[in-house]
Scaffold this motif. Sequence first.
Motif, PDB file in Angstrom:
ATOM      1  N   THR A  10      10.248 136.130  95.062  1.00 26.49           N
ATOM      2  CA  THR A  10      10.965 136.871  94.014  1.00 26.49           C
ATOM      3  C   THR A  10      11.645 135.948  93.002  1.00 26.49           C
ATOM      4  OG1 THR A  10      12.910 136.960  95.424  1.00 26.49           O
ATOM      5  CG2 THR A  10      11.435 138.863  95.502  1.00 26.49           C
ATOM      6  N   GLY A  11      11.580 134.647  93.240  1.00 24.68           N
ATOM      7  CA  GLY A  11      12.223 133.705  92.320  1.00 24.68           C
ATOM      8  C   GLY A  11      11.348 133.398  91.118  1.00 24.68           C
ATOM      9  N   ASN A  32      10.122 138.296 101.409  1.00 27.59           N
ATOM     10  CA  ASN A  32      11.056 138.937 100.489  1.00 27.59           C
ATOM     11  C   ASN A  32      12.268 139.411 101.288  1.00 27.59           C
ATOM     12  OD1 ASN A  32      12.116 140.567  98.373  1.00 27.59           O
ATOM     13  ND2 ASN A  32      11.020 142.332  99.229  1.00 27.59           N
ATOM     14  N   ARG A  33      13.471 139.043 100.815  1.00 30.38           N
ATOM     15  CA  ARG A  33      14.678 139.352 101.601  1.00 30.38           C
ATOM     16  C   ARG A  33      15.211 140.744 101.374  1.00 30.38           C
ATOM     17  NH1 ARG A  33      19.259 135.085 100.941  1.00 30.38           N
ATOM     18  NH2 ARG A  33      18.885 135.357  98.710  1.00 30.38           N
ATOM     19  N   LEU A 188      11.965 133.512  82.918  1.00 26.74           N
ATOM     20  CA  LEU A 188      12.300 134.091  84.228  1.00 26.74           C
ATOM     21  C   LEU A 188      13.341 133.274  84.981  1.00 26.74           C
ATOM     22  CD1 LEU A 188       8.784 135.102  85.645  1.00 26.74           C
ATOM     23  CD2 LEU A 188      10.318 136.387  84.166  1.00 26.74           C
ATOM     24  N   ARG A 189      13.854 132.223  84.396  1.00 26.03           N
ATOM     25  CA  ARG A 189      14.839 131.370  85.069  1.00 26.03           C
ATOM     26  C   ARG A 189      16.088 132.181  85.402  1.00 26.03           C
ATOM     27  NH1 ARG A 189      15.834 127.079  88.280  1.00 26.03           N
ATOM     28  NH2 ARG A 189      16.335 125.156  87.133  1.00 26.03           N
ATOM     29  N   GLY A 190      16.666 131.938  86.583  1.00 24.96           N
ATOM     30  CA  GLY A 190      17.908 132.602  86.970  1.00 24.96           C
ATOM     31  C   GLY A 190      18.995 132.388  85.917  1.00 24.96           C
ATOM     32  N   GLU A 191      19.825 133.406  85.725  1.00 29.45           N
ATOM     33  CA  GLU A 191      20.763 133.398  84.594  1.00 29.45           C
ATOM     34  C   GLU A 191      21.907 132.398  84.746  1.00 29.45           C
ATOM     35  OE1 GLU A 191      21.909 137.437  83.770  1.00 29.45           O
ATOM     36  OE2 GLU A 191      19.820 138.101  83.700  1.00 29.45           O
TER      37      GLU A 191
END
Length: 363
Positions: A10-11, A32-33, A188-191
Amino acid sequence: MKKALITGITGQDGTYLSELLLRKGYEVHGVNRRQLSANIAQNDTRCIAASSSNIHLHYGDLTDSMNITSIIQKVAPDEIYNLGAMSRVKVSFEMPEHAANADAIGMLRILEAVRLLGLQKKTRIYQASSSELYGKALETPQSETTPFYPRSPYAVAKLYAYWIAVNYREAYGMYACNGILFNHESPLRGEMFVSRKITLGISAIITGQQECLYMGNLNAKRDWGHAKDYVEAMWLILQQPEPEDFVIATGETTSIRDFIKIGFDVLGIKIEFRGEDENEIGYIKACSNPNYQLPIDKAVIKVDPAYYRPTEVDMMQGNSTKARQKLNWTPKYNVRQLAEEMVLADIRFKLNMTDNKKSHFAG
Ligand code: NDP
Ligand code: GDR
């Protein structure tokens, strides 16, 4: 049909890698958690991946040995990509034990499962190692032979995972490889990572949703590439006749300050920084884009020491000669193309958020 198992599906990288493997005809399995929810549905790429009939999600967590073993037994994958991790360096100072459990022992759990299930002749394993291993950077640029000097609980955990992969390769003849990847980013990089925080901040400022962006250390330098290029390298690493470790990097390094300038510059806006350390401020110096009404000399970037880290990695610059020669890998994006894609995607995201705020948050 080859089967791949991806932890961390999901990353950012899990999303691009699953797309790449689906295009190559793989059956893709992911650990997937949590339930796939609104924030994933907002994202086109993840929707495509999640809606393919060749992608199968398994509830799991790298901190749970029995669960990981049972997924590997069920899937019997040809390739495992261990991308799952508590990946935020600053947060790892607050959750060091969790970082060690997921990021270090998680890799041990995978290797042991493959060994105990007798899959070591079939299953190839990729470990998501990081330029953070080099930390204090004992030489520049950093290559496969540069000594490690980790500077955070995250990096120390990744150091264990690196060496346990090497050890299982040498002890049991397992096909286990490290990709030592330098920072790679995308829309798509984490915010919370700096590149995305900057591109989201710029988008919010120019669309009038935010006055000013507060940053940490502006002097840090990173070797930034695009995640799309880097997942290609992950796949290439597992296709080699012999298992080996590879540095994946662009070779160019850019300060956080300059990434901010580039991010504004692609929109025709010039930023000038004045002052030093926590008193440094970025002002709008010029704006040649008629779409944006931004007052000259407006302060848009300020420093907040709350974002500083207890120990910092000051400068990263990778030497990926080995990957370029042996894998025939070269990055297609430079830092300006990367920043431009991210800023434009975030402007669309911000404008869309304003139009559809209600429906987005309803999910
Ligand atoms: P992200 O933070 O975007 O994704 C991390 C993924 O790991 C998420 O899917 C997350 O799941 C999952 N995860 C977190 N904890 C666990 C756990 N305990 N068990 C199972 N899964 C877990 O990272 P990236 O995609 O950017 O990076 C992928 C990998 O590459 C990471 O291991 C990272 O440390 C490493 N890396 C990244 C670099 C980069 O610049 N991006 C550079 C070098 C290495 P959830 O969605 O549930 O949180
Ligand atoms: P990093 O990425 O620590 O390199 O780890 P991050 O984008 O968080 O930080 C890069 C540099 O920017 C400086 N910085 C800030 N960082 C954040 N997050 N927020 C800020 O406001 C800010 N201001 C300045 C940081 O101090 C740092 O020097 C990433 C992760 O993806 C890891 O999982 C991966 O292993 C490495 O990249 C390679």
